[in-house]
Write a protein that holds these residues in place. Structure first.
Motif, PDB file in Angstrom:
ATOM      1  N   ALA A  36       2.642 -11.902   1.273  1.00 45.17           N
ATOM      2  CA  ALA A  36       2.684 -10.840   2.285  1.00 45.17           C
ATOM      3  C   ALA A  36       3.380  -9.602   1.727  1.00 45.17           C
ATOM      4  CB  ALA A  36       3.394 -11.320   3.545  1.00 45.17           C
ATOM      5  N   ILE A  37       4.500  -9.803   1.062  1.00 39.08           N
ATOM      6  CA  ILE A  37       5.245  -8.675   0.499  1.00 39.08           C
ATOM      7  C   ILE A  37       4.400  -7.967  -0.553  1.00 39.08           C
ATOM      8  CG2 ILE A  37       7.291  -8.007  -0.821  1.00 39.08           C
ATOM      9  CD1 ILE A  37       8.727 -10.400   0.574  1.00 39.08           C
ATOM     10  N   SER A  38       3.719  -8.740  -1.373  1.00 40.47           N
ATOM     11  CA  SER A  38       2.843  -8.165  -2.389  1.00 40.47           C
ATOM     12  C   SER A  38       1.752  -7.312  -1.742  1.00 40.47           C
ATOM     13  CB  SER A  38       2.223  -9.276  -3.228  1.00 40.47           C
ATOM     14  OG  SER A  38       1.379  -8.740  -4.211  1.00 40.47           O
ATOM     15  N   LYS A  39       1.207  -7.804  -0.653  1.00 37.95           N
ATOM     16  CA  LYS A  39       0.171  -7.054   0.071  1.00 37.95           C
ATOM     17  C   LYS A  39       0.748  -5.761   0.635  1.00 37.95           C
ATOM     18  CE  LYS A  39      -3.111  -7.251   3.811  1.00 37.95           C
ATOM     19  NZ  LYS A  39      -3.358  -7.761   5.136  1.00 37.95           N
ATOM     20  N   TRP A  40       1.959  -5.813   1.189  1.00 40.58           N
ATOM     21  CA  TRP A  40       2.585  -4.602   1.741  1.00 40.58           C
ATOM     22  C   TRP A  40       2.781  -3.562   0.650  1.00 40.58           C
ATOM     23  CZ3 TRP A  40       7.144  -7.629   4.361  1.00 40.58           C
ATOM     24  CH2 TRP A  40       6.628  -8.429   5.394  1.00 40.58           C
ATOM     25  N   ILE A  41       3.193  -4.004  -0.525  1.00 39.45           N
ATOM     26  CA  ILE A  41       3.409  -3.082  -1.655  1.00 39.45           C
ATOM     27  C   ILE A  41       2.077  -2.473  -2.084  1.00 39.45           C
ATOM     28  CG2 ILE A  41       4.110  -2.944  -4.078  1.00 39.45           C
ATOM     29  CD1 ILE A  41       6.146  -5.251  -3.345  1.00 39.45           C
ATOM     30  N   ARG A  42       1.064  -3.294  -2.201  1.00 38.55           N
ATOM     31  CA  ARG A  42      -0.260  -2.816  -2.587  1.00 38.55           C
ATOM     32  C   ARG A  42      -0.794  -1.803  -1.563  1.00 38.55           C
ATOM     33  NH1 ARG A  42      -2.177  -7.370  -3.468  1.00 38.55           N
ATOM     34  NH2 ARG A  42      -3.050  -7.814  -1.426  1.00 38.55           N
ATOM     35  N   THR A  43      -0.640  -2.113  -0.288  1.00 39.01           N
ATOM     36  CA  THR A  43      -1.080  -1.208   0.779  1.00 39.01           C
ATOM     37  C   THR A  43      -0.333   0.114   0.697  1.00 39.01           C
ATOM     38  OG1 THR A  43      -1.603  -3.072   2.233  1.00 39.01           O
ATOM     39  CG2 THR A  43      -1.282  -0.929   3.285  1.00 39.01           C
ATOM     40  N   TYR A  44       0.964   0.061   0.464  1.00 41.87           N
ATOM     41  CA  TYR A  44       1.761   1.284   0.359  1.00 41.87           C
ATOM     42  C   TYR A  44       1.293   2.129  -0.823  1.00 41.87           C
ATOM     43  CZ  TYR A  44       5.668   4.460   0.062  1.00 41.87           C
ATOM     44  OH  TYR A  44       6.437   5.594   0.007  1.00 41.87           O
ATOM     45  N   ARG A  45       1.039   1.501  -1.941  1.00 46.01           N
ATOM     46  CA  ARG A  45       0.562   2.238  -3.118  1.00 46.01           C
ATOM     47  C   ARG A  45      -0.786   2.896  -2.845  1.00 46.01           C
ATOM     48  NH1 ARG A  45       2.547  -2.188  -7.463  1.00 46.01           N
ATOM     49  NH2 ARG A  45       4.615  -1.332  -7.807  1.00 46.01           N
ATOM     50  N   GLU A  46      -1.651   2.185  -2.138  1.00 45.23           N
ATOM     51  CA  GLU A  46      -2.955   2.760  -1.784  1.00 45.23           C
ATOM     52  C   GLU A  46      -2.787   3.959  -0.852  1.00 45.23           C
ATOM     53  OE1 GLU A  46      -5.040  -0.608  -0.186  1.00 45.23           O
ATOM     54  OE2 GLU A  46      -5.362  -1.489  -2.178  1.00 45.23           O
ATOM     55  N   GLU A  47      -1.858   3.847   0.105  1.00 48.59           N
ATOM     56  CA  GLU A  47      -1.595   4.960   1.011  1.00 48.59           C
ATOM     57  C   GLU A  47      -1.067   6.176   0.256  1.00 48.59           C
ATOM     58  OE1 GLU A  47       1.113   3.458   3.942  1.00 48.59           O
ATOM     59  OE2 GLU A  47      -0.397   2.175   4.859  1.00 48.59           O
ATOM     60  N   CYS A  48      -0.336   5.923  -0.805  1.00 52.72           N
ATOM     61  CA  CYS A  48       0.222   7.019  -1.609  1.00 52.72           C
ATOM     62  C   CYS A  48      -0.881   7.855  -2.258  1.00 52.72           C
ATOM     63  CB  CYS A  48       1.165   6.487  -2.687  1.00 52.72           C
ATOM     64  SG  CYS A  48       2.696   5.839  -2.028  1.00 52.72           S
ATOM     65  N   GLN A  49      -2.026   7.237  -2.480  1.00 55.16           N
ATOM     66  CA  GLN A  49      -3.134   7.948  -3.112  1.00 55.16           C
ATOM     67  C   GLN A  49      -3.764   8.973  -2.172  1.00 55.16           C
ATOM     68  OE1 GLN A  49      -3.629   7.451  -6.399  1.00 55.16           O
ATOM     69  NE2 GLN A  49      -1.920   6.031  -6.183  1.00 55.16           N
ATOM     70  N   ILE A  50      -3.654   8.753  -0.865  1.00 47.20           N
ATOM     71  CA  ILE A  50      -4.303   9.656   0.079  1.00 47.20           C
ATOM     72  C   ILE A  50      -3.325  10.478   0.908  1.00 47.20           C
ATOM     73  CG2 ILE A  50      -6.495   8.412   0.291  1.00 47.20           C
ATOM     74  CD1 ILE A  50      -5.389   6.944   2.699  1.00 47.20           C
ATOM     75  N   ASN A  51      -2.072  10.085   0.946  1.00 45.80           N
ATOM     76  CA  ASN A  51      -1.083  10.795   1.751  1.00 45.80           C
ATOM     77  C   ASN A  51      -0.025  11.413   0.834  1.00 45.80           C
ATOM     78  OD1 ASN A  51       1.153  11.504   3.353  1.00 45.80           O
ATOM     79  ND2 ASN A  51       0.703   9.907   4.851  1.00 45.80           N
ATOM     80  N   LYS A  55       3.156   9.793  -1.287  1.00 41.52           N
ATOM     81  CA  LYS A  55       3.170   9.936  -2.752  1.00 41.52           C
ATOM     82  C   LYS A  55       4.515  10.461  -3.224  1.00 41.52           C
ATOM     83  CE  LYS A  55       1.309  10.533  -6.943  1.00 41.52           C
ATOM     84  NZ  LYS A  55       2.213   9.943  -7.901  1.00 41.52           N
ATOM     85  N   ASN A  56       5.027  11.475  -2.540  1.00 35.90           N
ATOM     86  CA  ASN A  56       6.335  12.033  -2.912  1.00 35.90           C
ATOM     87  C   ASN A  56       7.441  10.998  -2.736  1.00 35.90           C
ATOM     88  OD1 ASN A  56       5.215  14.504  -3.553  1.00 35.90           O
ATOM     89  ND2 ASN A  56       5.616  15.385  -1.542  1.00 35.90           N
ATOM     90  N   GLU A  57       7.378  10.262  -1.645  1.00 37.16           N
ATOM     91  CA  GLU A  57       8.377   9.231  -1.389  1.00 37.16           C
ATOM     92  C   GLU A  57       8.293   8.133  -2.447  1.00 37.16           C
ATOM     93  OE1 GLU A  57       9.984   6.660   2.412  1.00 37.16           O
ATOM     94  OE2 GLU A  57       7.854   7.141   2.324  1.00 37.16           O
TER      95      GLU A  57
END
Length: 93
Positions: A36-51, A55-57
């Motif tokens: 689950a934690i791995s998925k949350w990290i992956r999701t956050y990284r993907e969000e960084c690509q579009i937001n 990305k700055n955070e």
């Protein structure tokens, strides 16, 4: 299936990215699975690509982790040098 609040997920992701905590230590401490934690990290990284705000955070967290590691290494070197200086000071006496 357990539902975790977004703030909780963000806190766990931050601990991993900013402090370098392992998935295992986070899973043990917070009771979420490593998957689950791995998925949350992956999701956050993907969000960084579009937001750009995410990305700055994300960049800030990675830089903070890098600086923490550099500080830790510098502190180790400093302790070693202090011990070496004390050893050689005794040898000179």
């Amino acid at each position: 299936m357990t539902h975790y609040e977004e703030e909780f997920k963000k806190k766990v992701v931050r601990l991993h990215l900013e402090e370098g905590r392992t998935l295992k230590s986070l899973a043990d401490e917070y009771g979420a699975s490593k998957a689950a934690i791995s998925k949350w990290i992956r999701t956050y990284r993907e969000e960084c690509q579009i937001n750009p705000n995410n990305k700055n955070e994300y960049d800030y967290m990675k830089e903070n982790l890098k600086l923490r590691k550099q500080l830790e290494e510098t502190e180790k070197e400093n302790r070693f040098l202090k011990k070496a200086a004390a050893f050689f000071a005794k040898e000179i006496e």
